[in-house]
Design a protein around this motif. Structure first.
Motif, PDB file in Angstrom:
ATOM      1  N   ALA A 108       0.848  -1.192   0.000  1.00 18.98           N
ATOM      2  CA  ALA A 108       0.000   0.000   0.000  1.00 18.98           C
ATOM      3  C   ALA A 108       0.886   1.245   0.000  1.00 18.98           C
ATOM      4  CB  ALA A 108      -0.894   0.012   1.241  1.00 18.98           C
ATOM      5  N   VAL A 109       0.460   2.278  -0.723  1.00 22.32           N
ATOM      6  CA  VAL A 109       1.213   3.534  -0.757  1.00 22.32           C
ATOM      7  C   VAL A 109       0.942   4.263   0.552  1.00 22.32           C
ATOM      8  CG1 VAL A 109       1.517   5.734  -1.929  1.00 22.32           C
ATOM      9  CG2 VAL A 109       1.100   3.669  -3.263  1.00 22.32           C
ATOM     10  N   LEU A 110       2.007   4.488   1.324  1.00 25.68           N
ATOM     11  CA  LEU A 110       1.881   5.142   2.615  1.00 25.68           C
ATOM     12  C   LEU A 110       1.981   6.660   2.508  1.00 25.68           C
ATOM     13  CD1 LEU A 110       4.178   2.758   4.664  1.00 25.68           C
ATOM     14  CD2 LEU A 110       1.686   2.744   4.565  1.00 25.68           C
ATOM     15  N   GLU A 111       2.826   7.113   1.586  1.00 20.36           N
ATOM     16  CA  GLU A 111       3.068   8.544   1.460  1.00 20.36           C
ATOM     17  C   GLU A 111       3.631   8.836   0.080  1.00 20.36           C
ATOM     18  OE1 GLU A 111       6.019  11.651   3.724  1.00 20.36           O
ATOM     19  OE2 GLU A 111       5.117  10.050   4.926  1.00 20.36           O
ATOM     20  N   THR A 112       3.226   9.958  -0.507  1.00 13.28           N
ATOM     21  CA  THR A 112       3.728  10.378  -1.812  1.00 13.28           C
ATOM     22  C   THR A 112       4.116  11.840  -1.735  1.00 13.28           C
ATOM     23  OG1 THR A 112       2.314   8.798  -2.953  1.00 13.28           O
ATOM     24  CG2 THR A 112       3.175  10.611  -4.264  1.00 13.28           C
ATOM     25  N   ARG A 113       5.242  12.167  -2.329  1.00  9.14           N
ATOM     26  CA  ARG A 113       5.692  13.559  -2.381  1.00  9.14           C
ATOM     27  C   ARG A 113       5.998  13.921  -3.823  1.00  9.14           C
ATOM     28  NH1 ARG A 113       9.830  12.860   2.555  1.00  9.14           N
ATOM     29  NH2 ARG A 113       8.272  12.272   4.090  1.00  9.14           N
ATOM     30  N   GLU A 114       5.514  15.077  -4.253  1.00 14.34           N
ATOM     31  CA  GLU A 114       5.815  15.576  -5.598  1.00 14.34           C
ATOM     32  C   GLU A 114       7.006  16.514  -5.516  1.00 14.34           C
ATOM     33  OE1 GLU A 114       2.378  17.344  -7.358  1.00 14.34           O
ATOM     34  OE2 GLU A 114       1.541  15.400  -7.886  1.00 14.34           O
ATOM     35  N   ILE A 115       7.894  16.383  -6.487  1.00 11.41           N
ATOM     36  CA  ILE A 115       9.115  17.187  -6.525  1.00 11.41           C
ATOM     37  C   ILE A 115       9.204  17.835  -7.896  1.00 11.41           C
ATOM     38  CG2 ILE A 115      11.625  17.135  -6.367  1.00 11.41           C
ATOM     39  CD1 ILE A 115      11.250  14.544  -4.677  1.00 11.41           C
ATOM     40  N   THR A 116       9.475  19.127  -7.902  1.00 15.25           N
ATOM     41  CA  THR A 116       9.724  19.835  -9.159  1.00 15.25           C
ATOM     42  C   THR A 116      11.199  20.203  -9.198  1.00 15.25           C
ATOM     43  OG1 THR A 116       7.492  20.730  -9.161  1.00 15.25           O
ATOM     44  CG2 THR A 116       9.104  21.826 -10.563  1.00 15.25           C
ATOM     45  N   GLY A 146       6.165 -14.774  13.862  1.00 20.31           N
ATOM     46  CA  GLY A 146       5.218 -14.140  14.771  1.00 20.31           C
ATOM     47  C   GLY A 146       5.750 -12.897  15.454  1.00 20.31           C
ATOM     48  N   LYS A 147       7.039 -12.604  15.297  1.00 21.52           N
ATOM     49  CA  LYS A 147       7.618 -11.415  15.918  1.00 21.52           C
ATOM     50  C   LYS A 147       7.301 -10.186  15.077  1.00 21.52           C
ATOM     51  CE  LYS A 147      11.527 -13.562  18.245  1.00 21.52           C
ATOM     52  NZ  LYS A 147      12.985 -13.529  18.397  1.00 21.52           N
ATOM     53  N   THR A 148       7.216  -9.040  15.750  1.00 17.56           N
ATOM     54  CA  THR A 148       6.952  -7.786  15.069  1.00 17.56           C
ATOM     55  C   THR A 148       8.260  -7.050  14.862  1.00 17.56           C
ATOM     56  OG1 THR A 148       4.783  -7.655  16.102  1.00 17.56           O
ATOM     57  CG2 THR A 148       5.662  -5.625  15.184  1.00 17.56           C
ATOM     58  N   TYR A 149       8.489  -6.581  13.637  1.00 14.16           N
ATOM     59  CA  TYR A 149       9.710  -5.866  13.284  1.00 14.16           C
ATOM     60  C   TYR A 149       9.355  -4.480  12.757  1.00 14.16           C
ATOM     61  CZ  TYR A 149      11.716 -10.548  13.353  1.00 14.16           C
ATOM     62  OH  TYR A 149      12.101 -11.802  13.725  1.00 14.16           O
ATOM     63  N   ALA A 150      10.278  -3.547  12.944  1.00 12.29           N
ATOM     64  CA  ALA A 150      10.106  -2.209  12.368  1.00 12.29           C
ATOM     65  C   ALA A 150      10.919  -2.149  11.080  1.00 12.29           C
ATOM     66  CB  ALA A 150      10.586  -1.147  13.341  1.00 12.29           C
ATOM     67  N   VAL A 151      10.262  -1.796   9.985  1.00 13.65           N
ATOM     68  CA  VAL A 151      10.913  -1.784   8.678  1.00 13.65           C
ATOM     69  C   VAL A 151      10.637  -0.445   8.008  1.00 13.65           C
ATOM     70  CG1 VAL A 151      11.023  -2.942   6.434  1.00 13.65           C
ATOM     71  CG2 VAL A 151      10.569  -4.261   8.478  1.00 13.65           C
ATOM     72  N   VAL A 152      11.672   0.112   7.385  1.00 13.30           N
ATOM     73  CA  VAL A 152      11.504   1.361   6.651  1.00 13.30           C
ATOM     74  C   VAL A 152      10.751   1.055   5.357  1.00 13.30           C
ATOM     75  CG1 VAL A 152      12.725   3.228   5.473  1.00 13.30           C
ATOM     76  CG2 VAL A 152      13.592   2.356   7.627  1.00 13.30           C
ATOM     77  N   PRO A 153       9.730   1.848   5.034  1.00 12.27           N
ATOM     78  CA  PRO A 153       8.989   1.596   3.792  1.00 12.27           C
ATOM     79  C   PRO A 153       9.896   1.664   2.559  1.00 12.27           C
ATOM     80  CG  PRO A 153       7.845   3.185   5.160  1.00 12.27           C
ATOM     81  CD  PRO A 153       9.182   2.961   5.788  1.00 12.27           C
ATOM     82  N   THR A 154       9.515   0.949   1.510  1.00 12.67           N
ATOM     83  CA  THR A 154      10.259   0.929   0.256  1.00 12.67           C
ATOM     84  C   THR A 154      10.007   2.227  -0.503  1.00 12.67           C
ATOM     85  OG1 THR A 154       9.915  -1.445   0.185  1.00 12.67           O
ATOM     86  CG2 THR A 154      10.617  -0.397  -1.857  1.00 12.67           C
TER      87      THR A 154
END
Length: 173
Positions: A108-116, A146-154
């Motif tokens: 799922a797309v979590l965040e989008t930023r437009e750049i000019t 079953g463990k929960t991990y913190a992962v940086v989004p792609t």
């Protein structure tokens, strides 16, 4: 005489029991004092906040080294890149592009930023556009164990449009 031997044996046994209890109390008090001293307690010495540990795990999962221990705040910036080749006969004067952060398991797309980027690219030339952006916080992912991990989004980049020197706009360069 037999009573004397019997009382000597009981007295010796009682004295040995009292000595063993005294030694046990001394060692227990010493162990308790050491467990309260953070320098002696391995768990206290190696413990860290859960957020700091999750961030380090996320940094390692992303393939980068964690920030140096001398940094007061970990580096939360990332360089986004887009390589573009101008296949038209007009010079490009600006590029509108998008950086999206995608959840690693649900996609799922979590965040989008437009750049000019205002950058001149001559016909037939290639240029890599770069922009330093702040990365979002790591997301929680449950592993197969079953463990929960913190992962940086792609992170992904995509071209939206280009504006040529003559003022026209195109979705393809």
């Amino acid at each position: 005489m037999n009573t004397r031997k019997f009382s000597t044996r009981i007295g010796g046994g009682l004295l040995g029991l009292i000595a063993a209890l005294a030694i046990g109390v001394v060692f227990a008090a010493s162990a308790q004092a050491q467990s309260q001293d953070p320098r002696m307690n391995k768990d206290a010495r190696n413990s860290d906040s859960a957020d700091a540990q999750r961030y380090r795990d996320a940094e390692m999962n992303r393939g980068r080294n964690p920030s140096s221990p001398t940094d007061s705040q970990p580096n939360r910036n990332l360089e986004a890149k887009l390589t573009l080749t101008n296949t038209s006969s007009n010079e490009i004067k600006s590029v509108l592009w998008r950086v999206s952060f995608i959840h690693p398991t649900t996609f799922a797309v979590l965040e989008t930023r437009e750049i000019t980027s205002k950058s001149k690219i001559a016909p037939g030339k290639e240029k890599t556009l770069k922009k330093t952006i702040r990365i979002p916080r790591p997301v929680k992912v449950t592993g197969l164990n079953g463990k929960t991990y913190a992962v940086v989004p792609t992170m992904t980049t995509a071209l939206d449009s280009v504006t040529y020197a003559d003022g026209t706009t195109s979705k393809t360069p």
